[in-house]
Motif scaffolding. Structure first.
Motif, PDB file in Angstrom:
ATOM      1  N   GLN A 164     -56.279 -54.826 104.789  1.00  0.00           N
ATOM      2  CA  GLN A 164     -56.356 -54.342 106.157  1.00  0.00           C
ATOM      3  C   GLN A 164     -55.028 -53.737 106.605  1.00  0.00           C
ATOM      4  OE1 GLN A 164     -58.210 -56.642 109.180  1.00  0.00           O
ATOM      5  NE2 GLN A 164     -59.752 -57.546 107.835  1.00  0.00           N
ATOM      6  N   SER A 165     -55.119 -52.695 107.422  1.00  0.00           N
ATOM      7  CA  SER A 165     -53.946 -52.041 107.991  1.00  0.00           C
ATOM      8  C   SER A 165     -53.456 -52.824 109.211  1.00  0.00           C
ATOM      9  CB  SER A 165     -54.294 -50.613 108.415  1.00  0.00           C
ATOM     10  OG  SER A 165     -55.227 -50.647 109.497  1.00  0.00           O
ATOM     11  N   ASN A 166     -52.259 -52.451 109.690  1.00  0.00           N
ATOM     12  CA  ASN A 166     -51.731 -53.106 110.901  1.00  0.00           C
ATOM     13  C   ASN A 166     -52.719 -52.964 112.057  1.00  0.00           C
ATOM     14  OD1 ASN A 166     -49.464 -53.701 109.450  1.00  0.00           O
ATOM     15  ND2 ASN A 166     -48.027 -52.645 110.805  1.00  0.00           N
ATOM     16  N   LYS A 167     -53.332 -51.771 112.205  1.00  0.00           N
ATOM     17  CA  LYS A 167     -54.271 -51.535 113.303  1.00  0.00           C
ATOM     18  C   LYS A 167     -55.509 -52.419 113.161  1.00  0.00           C
ATOM     19  CE  LYS A 167     -56.814 -47.837 115.640  1.00  0.00           C
ATOM     20  NZ  LYS A 167     -57.124 -46.373 115.672  1.00  0.00           N
ATOM     21  N   GLU A 168     -55.999 -52.534 111.929  1.00  0.00           N
ATOM     22  CA  GLU A 168     -57.191 -53.370 111.689  1.00  0.00           C
ATOM     23  C   GLU A 168     -56.877 -54.843 111.931  1.00  0.00           C
ATOM     24  OE1 GLU A 168     -59.597 -50.817 108.306  1.00  0.00           O
ATOM     25  OE2 GLU A 168     -57.826 -51.982 107.713  1.00  0.00           O
ATOM     26  N   ILE A 169     -55.710 -55.286 111.474  1.00  0.00           N
ATOM     27  CA  ILE A 169     -55.306 -56.686 111.699  1.00  0.00           C
ATOM     28  C   ILE A 169     -55.142 -56.943 113.190  1.00  0.00           C
ATOM     29  CG2 ILE A 169     -53.477 -58.392 111.317  1.00  0.00           C
ATOM     30  CD1 ILE A 169     -52.939 -57.013 108.615  1.00  0.00           C
ATOM     31  N   SER A 170     -54.565 -55.967 113.898  1.00  0.00           N
ATOM     32  CA  SER A 170     -54.379 -56.075 115.343  1.00  0.00           C
ATOM     33  C   SER A 170     -55.717 -56.305 116.043  1.00  0.00           C
ATOM     34  CB  SER A 170     -53.710 -54.796 115.865  1.00  0.00           C
ATOM     35  OG  SER A 170     -53.743 -54.749 117.275  1.00  0.00           O
ATOM     36  N   GLY A 171     -56.722 -55.505 115.679  1.00  0.00           N
ATOM     37  CA  GLY A 171     -58.033 -55.655 116.291  1.00  0.00           C
ATOM     38  C   GLY A 171     -58.705 -56.966 115.909  1.00  0.00           C
ATOM     39  N   HIS A 172     -58.510 -57.386 114.657  1.00  0.00           N
ATOM     40  CA  HIS A 172     -59.120 -58.618 114.159  1.00  0.00           C
ATOM     41  C   HIS A 172     -58.577 -59.840 114.884  1.00  0.00           C
ATOM     42  CE1 HIS A 172     -61.195 -60.855 110.858  1.00  0.00           C
ATOM     43  NE2 HIS A 172     -60.308 -61.767 111.175  1.00  0.00           N
ATOM     44  N   LEU A 173     -57.258 -59.859 115.115  1.00  0.00           N
ATOM     45  CA  LEU A 173     -56.612 -61.042 115.686  1.00  0.00           C
ATOM     46  C   LEU A 173     -56.387 -60.944 117.193  1.00  0.00           C
ATOM     47  CD1 LEU A 173     -53.918 -61.775 112.930  1.00  0.00           C
ATOM     48  CD2 LEU A 173     -56.186 -62.792 113.194  1.00  0.00           C
ATOM     49  N   ILE A 175     -54.106 -59.084 118.757  1.00  0.00           N
ATOM     50  CA  ILE A 175     -52.683 -58.966 119.072  1.00  0.00           C
ATOM     51  C   ILE A 175     -52.271 -57.507 118.871  1.00  0.00           C
ATOM     52  CG2 ILE A 175     -52.125 -61.345 118.466  1.00  0.00           C
ATOM     53  CD1 ILE A 175     -51.168 -60.418 115.766  1.00  0.00           C
ATOM     54  N   SER A 176     -51.116 -57.138 119.388  1.00  0.00           N
ATOM     55  CA  SER A 176     -50.699 -55.739 119.298  1.00  0.00           C
ATOM     56  C   SER A 176     -50.296 -55.372 117.874  1.00  0.00           C
ATOM     57  CB  SER A 176     -49.525 -55.481 120.248  1.00  0.00           C
ATOM     58  OG  SER A 176     -48.344 -56.097 119.761  1.00  0.00           O
ATOM     59  N   ALA A 177     -50.405 -54.086 117.558  1.00  0.00           N
ATOM     60  CA  ALA A 177     -49.979 -53.606 116.244  1.00  0.00           C
ATOM     61  C   ALA A 177     -48.486 -53.839 116.054  1.00  0.00           C
ATOM     62  CB  ALA A 177     -50.317 -52.119 116.104  1.00  0.00           C
ATOM     63  N   LYS A 178     -47.732 -53.787 117.122  1.00  0.00           N
ATOM     64  CA  LYS A 178     -46.287 -54.030 117.047  1.00  0.00           C
ATOM     65  C   LYS A 178     -46.008 -55.469 116.626  1.00  0.00           C
ATOM     66  CE  LYS A 178     -42.033 -53.510 119.758  1.00  0.00           C
ATOM     67  NZ  LYS A 178     -41.471 -53.097 121.070  1.00  0.00           N
ATOM     68  N   ASP A 181     -46.749 -55.818 112.967  1.00  0.00           N
ATOM     69  CA  ASP A 181     -45.666 -55.242 112.167  1.00  0.00           C
ATOM     70  C   ASP A 181     -44.477 -56.189 112.102  1.00  0.00           C
ATOM     71  OD1 ASP A 181     -44.614 -52.821 110.743  1.00  0.00           O
ATOM     72  OD2 ASP A 181     -43.101 -52.973 112.313  1.00  0.00           O
ATOM     73  N   ARG A 182     -44.198 -56.879 113.204  1.00  0.00           N
ATOM     74  CA  ARG A 182     -43.085 -57.840 113.207  1.00  0.00           C
ATOM     75  C   ARG A 182     -43.372 -59.002 112.247  1.00  0.00           C
ATOM     76  NH1 ARG A 182     -43.211 -59.194 118.159  1.00  0.00           N
ATOM     77  NH2 ARG A 182     -43.949 -61.340 118.026  1.00  0.00           N
ATOM     78  N   HIS A 183     -44.602 -59.499 112.278  1.00  0.00           N
ATOM     79  CA  HIS A 183     -44.973 -60.583 111.345  1.00  0.00           C
ATOM     80  C   HIS A 183     -44.877 -60.110 109.892  1.00  0.00           C
ATOM     81  CE1 HIS A 183     -46.114 -63.713 114.105  1.00  0.00           C
ATOM     82  NE2 HIS A 183     -47.006 -62.972 114.729  1.00  0.00           N
ATOM     83  N   ARG A 184     -45.319 -58.894 109.642  1.00  0.00           N
ATOM     84  CA  ARG A 184     -45.268 -58.338 108.281  1.00  0.00           C
ATOM     85  C   ARG A 184     -43.816 -58.239 107.808  1.00  0.00           C
ATOM     86  NH1 ARG A 184     -48.708 -54.116 105.363  1.00  0.00           N
ATOM     87  NH2 ARG A 184     -50.103 -54.260 107.144  1.00  0.00           N
ATOM     88  N   THR A 185     -42.944 -57.787 108.696  1.00  0.00           N
ATOM     89  CA  THR A 185     -41.518 -57.695 108.356  1.00  0.00           C
ATOM     90  C   THR A 185     -40.935 -59.071 108.069  1.00  0.00           C
ATOM     91  OG1 THR A 185     -41.255 -55.707 109.712  1.00  0.00           O
ATOM     92  CG2 THR A 185     -39.250 -56.940 109.176  1.00  0.00           C
TER      93      THR A 185
END
Length: 215
Positions: A164-173, A175-178, A181-185
């Motif tokens: 899943q992309s950041n946008k897809e994860i954002s929609g799933h959970l 939470i914002s895409a930003k 991205d912070r969690h991924r970092t």
């Protein structure tokens, strides 16, 4: 002369046979009598045997069909808390090693080592001691220090591995895409990897992915 009961759980019959012969050889276990009361080729059979016999010792592989070794370990602690548990395994992934130690195994030995070390320490373990073989302590000592992952980080890690992309994860959970991205970092920094491909490869290799996790 002490008499103990034991169960051997491994999905390879040749391994079970070798362990049975060795453990029943009093010379290899410091003169103690170890009676193998049951063998199991999968996790469910291992749990059933533990419930039936409540043995003094369980020698357990962690890579077995139907129910994994950690599940067997947890169920053994539930149904037969006095059973001493030795894990005898071919795994070497840091994540799984840490999980086993945290779960409270009494003995941890590698199939890559000489089996004499296992037999030598059976009496110690039966009498309440604990022993982690040098094969695994070296892995622990040489592993890079890592901060533990939070529940949210593990959740996002599973979704990244699912593609899943950041946008897809954002929609799933929700939470914002930003924030994603912070969690991924943070994940990549904690695990000292520098790309998503490295993150996925490392996580799979080290057993950080929980296939049963609710995401």
């Amino acid at each position: 002369m002490s008499h103990y009961t034991a169960i051997i759980a491994d999905d390879h019959a040749i391994v079970r046979s070798g362990l049975k012969s060795a453990l029943e050889n009093q010379q290899l276990v410091d003169g103690h009598i170890v009676e193998i009361v049951a063998e199991a080729g999968n996790g469910m059979d291992a749990i059933a045997a533990v419930k039936q016999y409540r043995p003094n010792l369980l020698v357990l592989d962690v890579s077995m069909p139907i129910a994994g070794g950690v599940e067997v370990l947890v169920e053994t602690r539930r149904w037969s808390p006095d059973t001493r548990i030795i894990v005898f395994t071919g795994i070497s992934a840091m994540g799984k090693v840490a999980e086993l130690i945290e779960a409270g195994v009494d003995g941890l030995f590698s199939k890559a080592e000489d089996n004499e070390g296992l037999y030598q320490h059976v009496p110690l373990i039966l009498q309440g001691g604990r022993y982690i073989s040098a094969f695994f302590t070296d892995i622990m000592d040489n592993a890079p220090q890592q901060s533990g992952l939070t529940g949210r980080e593990r959740q996002i890690l599973n979704l990244i591995v699912a593609g899943q992309s950041n946008k897809e994860i954002s929609g799933h959970l929700g939470i914002s895409a930003k924030t994603v991205d912070r969690h991924r970092t943070n994940l990549m920094q904690k695990l000292d990897v520098h790309s998503v491909a490295q993150l996925i490869a490392y996580s799979l290799r080290e057993g950080l992915i929980d296939s049963a996790a609710e995401i």
